[in-house]
Design an enzyme around this catalytic site. Structure first.
Site, PDB file in Angstrom:
ATOM      1  N   HIS A  66      -4.913  62.178  55.074  1.00 25.46           N
ATOM      2  CA  HIS A  66      -4.439  61.832  54.075  1.00 25.46           C
ATOM      3  C   HIS A  66      -3.398  63.166  54.197  1.00 25.46           C
ATOM      4  O   HIS A  66      -1.929  63.086  53.125  1.00 25.46           O
ATOM      5  CB  HIS A  66      -4.510  60.664  53.379  1.00 25.46           C
ATOM      6  CG  HIS A  66      -5.232  59.542  53.708  1.00 25.46           C
ATOM      7  ND1 HIS A  66      -6.656  59.115  53.291  1.00 25.46           N
ATOM      8  CD2 HIS A  66      -5.019  58.701  53.440  1.00 25.46           C
ATOM      9  CE1 HIS A  66      -7.239  58.218  53.944  1.00 25.46           C
ATOM     10  NE2 HIS A  66      -5.985  57.317  53.892  1.00 25.46           N
TER      11      HIS A  66
ATOM     12  N   MET B 198      -4.845  53.923  50.906  1.00 22.80           N
ATOM     13  CA  MET B 198      -6.286  53.201  49.978  1.00 22.80           C
ATOM     14  C   MET B 198      -6.943  53.531  49.865  1.00 22.80           C
ATOM     15  O   MET B 198      -8.538  53.589  49.370  1.00 22.80           O
ATOM     16  CB  MET B 198      -6.255  51.693  51.281  1.00 22.80           C
ATOM     17  CG  MET B 198      -4.781  51.206  51.686  1.00 22.80           C
ATOM     18  SD  MET B 198      -6.160  49.837  52.236  1.00 22.80           S
ATOM     19  CE  MET B 198      -7.188  49.770  53.994  1.00 22.80           C
TER      20      MET B 198
ATOM     21  N   SER C 249     -10.847  58.839  59.630  1.00 24.26           N
ATOM     22  CA  SER C 249     -10.769  57.453  58.404  1.00 24.26           C
ATOM     23  C   SER C 249     -11.423  56.958  57.873  1.00 24.26           C
ATOM     24  O   SER C 249     -12.724  57.716  57.332  1.00 24.26           O
ATOM     25  CB  SER C 249     -11.397  56.511  60.209  1.00 24.26           C
ATOM     26  OG  SER C 249     -10.954  55.076  59.300  1.00 24.26           O
TER      27      SER C 249
HETATM   28  P1  AMP Z   1      -4.676  54.224  54.152  1.00 23.60           P
HETATM   29  O1  AMP Z   1      -5.951  55.057  53.584  1.00 23.60           O
HETATM   30  O2  AMP Z   1      -6.185  54.648  55.752  1.00 23.60           O
HETATM   31  O3  AMP Z   1      -4.275  52.669  54.623  1.00 23.60           O
HETATM   32  O4  AMP Z   1      -3.940  55.383  54.882  1.00 23.60           O
HETATM   33  C1  AMP Z   1      -2.851  55.514  54.938  1.00 23.60           C
HETATM   34  C2  AMP Z   1      -1.637  56.413  55.215  1.00 23.60           C
HETATM   35  O5  AMP Z   1      -2.634  57.537  56.034  1.00 23.60           O
HETATM   36  C3  AMP Z   1      -1.499  55.167  56.702  1.00 23.60           C
HETATM   37  O6  AMP Z   1      -0.294  55.742  56.825  1.00 23.60           O
HETATM   38  C4  AMP Z   1      -2.264  55.560  57.871  1.00 23.60           C
HETATM   39  O7  AMP Z   1      -1.554  55.777  59.093  1.00 23.60           O
HETATM   40  C5  AMP Z   1      -2.376  57.359  57.889  1.00 23.60           C
HETATM   41  N1  AMP Z   1      -3.680  57.161  58.143  1.00 23.60           N
HETATM   42  C6  AMP Z   1      -5.099  56.929  58.121  1.00 23.60           C
HETATM   43  N2  AMP Z   1      -5.759  58.023  59.315  1.00 23.60           N
HETATM   44  C7  AMP Z   1      -4.632  59.326  59.805  1.00 23.60           C
HETATM   45  C8  AMP Z   1      -5.319  60.433  60.446  1.00 23.60           C
HETATM   46  N3  AMP Z   1      -6.808  60.232  61.317  1.00 23.60           N
HETATM   47  N4  AMP Z   1      -4.463  60.407  60.811  1.00 23.60           N
HETATM   48  C9  AMP Z   1      -2.493  60.209  60.563  1.00 23.60           C
HETATM   49  N5  AMP Z   1      -2.378  59.536  59.425  1.00 23.60           N
HETATM   50  C10 AMP Z   1      -3.904  58.954  58.912  1.00 23.60           C
END
Ligand code: AMP
Length: 272
Positions: free
Chosen positions: A33, A26, A181
């Site tokens: 990421h 996102m 995050s």
């Molecule tokens: P998001 O952009 O938050 O929707 O996350 C995209 C992907 O990155 C998802 O599969 C999340 O689980 C992964 N992700 C987000 N934060 C982390 C993190 N700290 N460590 C590993 N993977 C992450």
């Protein structure tokens, strides 16, 4: 890095690619990421990243609007990582077609985050199902940081017999211990310190359980301590078996401690 905004143009480009690696995001990109993309790189195949802040998975408009959007920075970030394709769809591009599969939401979707964010996982599964139908990747890379999401996507893929393999990726943390995050961009320094204290408390609790073979878990006391740090609200704090997300009764099972809590109006989740 080729950028696409139209699914048909994207499909024309990637059709026929056998071992495509797909990393959905996102945006608001960070080291978490990056580690997913690096892992995809180790598979030695073409990498496709999506950036789409999916309104259907936000149960509050305010939360959707305040979600970090950093597209210029994200483009620089992805160029450095030398990914092959970036798909930046509009809402219409994603939602204007009829899907082959209906979504399957396992009953676990109604627990934890699903209990507090109504229809959140329905929204997540809807968009991922659509991405899988457009992209047809060989692999999808998902982070354990969002463990429940990972679990539910896996269940959906299995139930619908979709030919995409889920690759689980470990949680990447900042030096302070807090999980990377996009939402951390909205935290100030003192809130970050609180989040770090929460992480260390939970980590120590898990360590103590393993070391002392503690049988009974005292969630009330831990919650009290977390609130004393300045946390506004805790949605849940649960000790769950990582293979089925059911409650664990004692130290013998393989478990993680799952938490969702608020700092100001920012909701953070983690599992340790
Ligand atoms: P998001 O952009 O938050 O929707 O996350 C995209 C992907 O990155 C998802 O599969 C999340 O689980 C992964 N992700 C987000 N934060 C982390 C993190 N700290 N460590 C590993 N993977 C992450």
């Amino acid at each position: 890095m080729k950028i696409f905004k139209d699914k048909q143009v994207l499909k024309n480009e990637i059709s026929g690619l056998k071992n495509l690696c797909f990393v959905p995001t996102m945006g608001g990109l960070h080291n978490g990421h990056k580690s997913l993309i690096k892992k995809a790189g180790r598979f030695g195949r073409k990498i496709l990243v999506t950036i789409f802040v999916n309104p259907k998975q936000f149960n509050s408009k305010k939360d959707f609007l305040s979600y970090p959007k950093e597209i210029k920075k994200d483009l620089i970030f992805l160029k450095k990582l030398k990914i092959n394709y970036l798909y930046l769809p509009t809402f219409k591009d994603i939602y204007s077609f009829k899907t082959k599969h209906k979504i399957y939401e396992d009953k676990i979707g109604k627990t934890l985050c699903g209990k507090f964010r109504k229809s959140h996982f329905k929204g997540v599964l809807n968009v991922i199902n659509r991405f899988l139908e457009i992209i047809k990747p060989r692999y999808i890379f998902l982070g354990k940081k969002d463990f429940q999401q990972l679990y539910l996507i896996q269940k959906h893929i299995k139930k619908k017999k979709i030919k995409t393999q889920v690759i689980q990726c470990k949680t990447i943390r900042e030096k302070s211990g807090i999980a990377c995050s996009s939402r951390n961009l909205n935290l100030n320094e003192s809130e970050k310190r609180i989040a770090s204290k929460v992480y260390h408390l939970i980590k120590n609790e898990k360590f103590t359980i393993k070391k002392t073979k503690k049988i009974k878990f005292d969630t009330k006391q831990i919650k009290r301590k977390i609130m004393s740090y300045g946390v506004k609200k805790i949605d849940y704090l649960e000790y769950l078996n990582t293979s089925n997300l059911k409650k664990v009764k004692n130290f013998k099972s393989k478990f993680n401690i799952f938490i969702a809590y608020y700092l100001k109006n920012i909701r953070l989740i983690d599992n340790i």
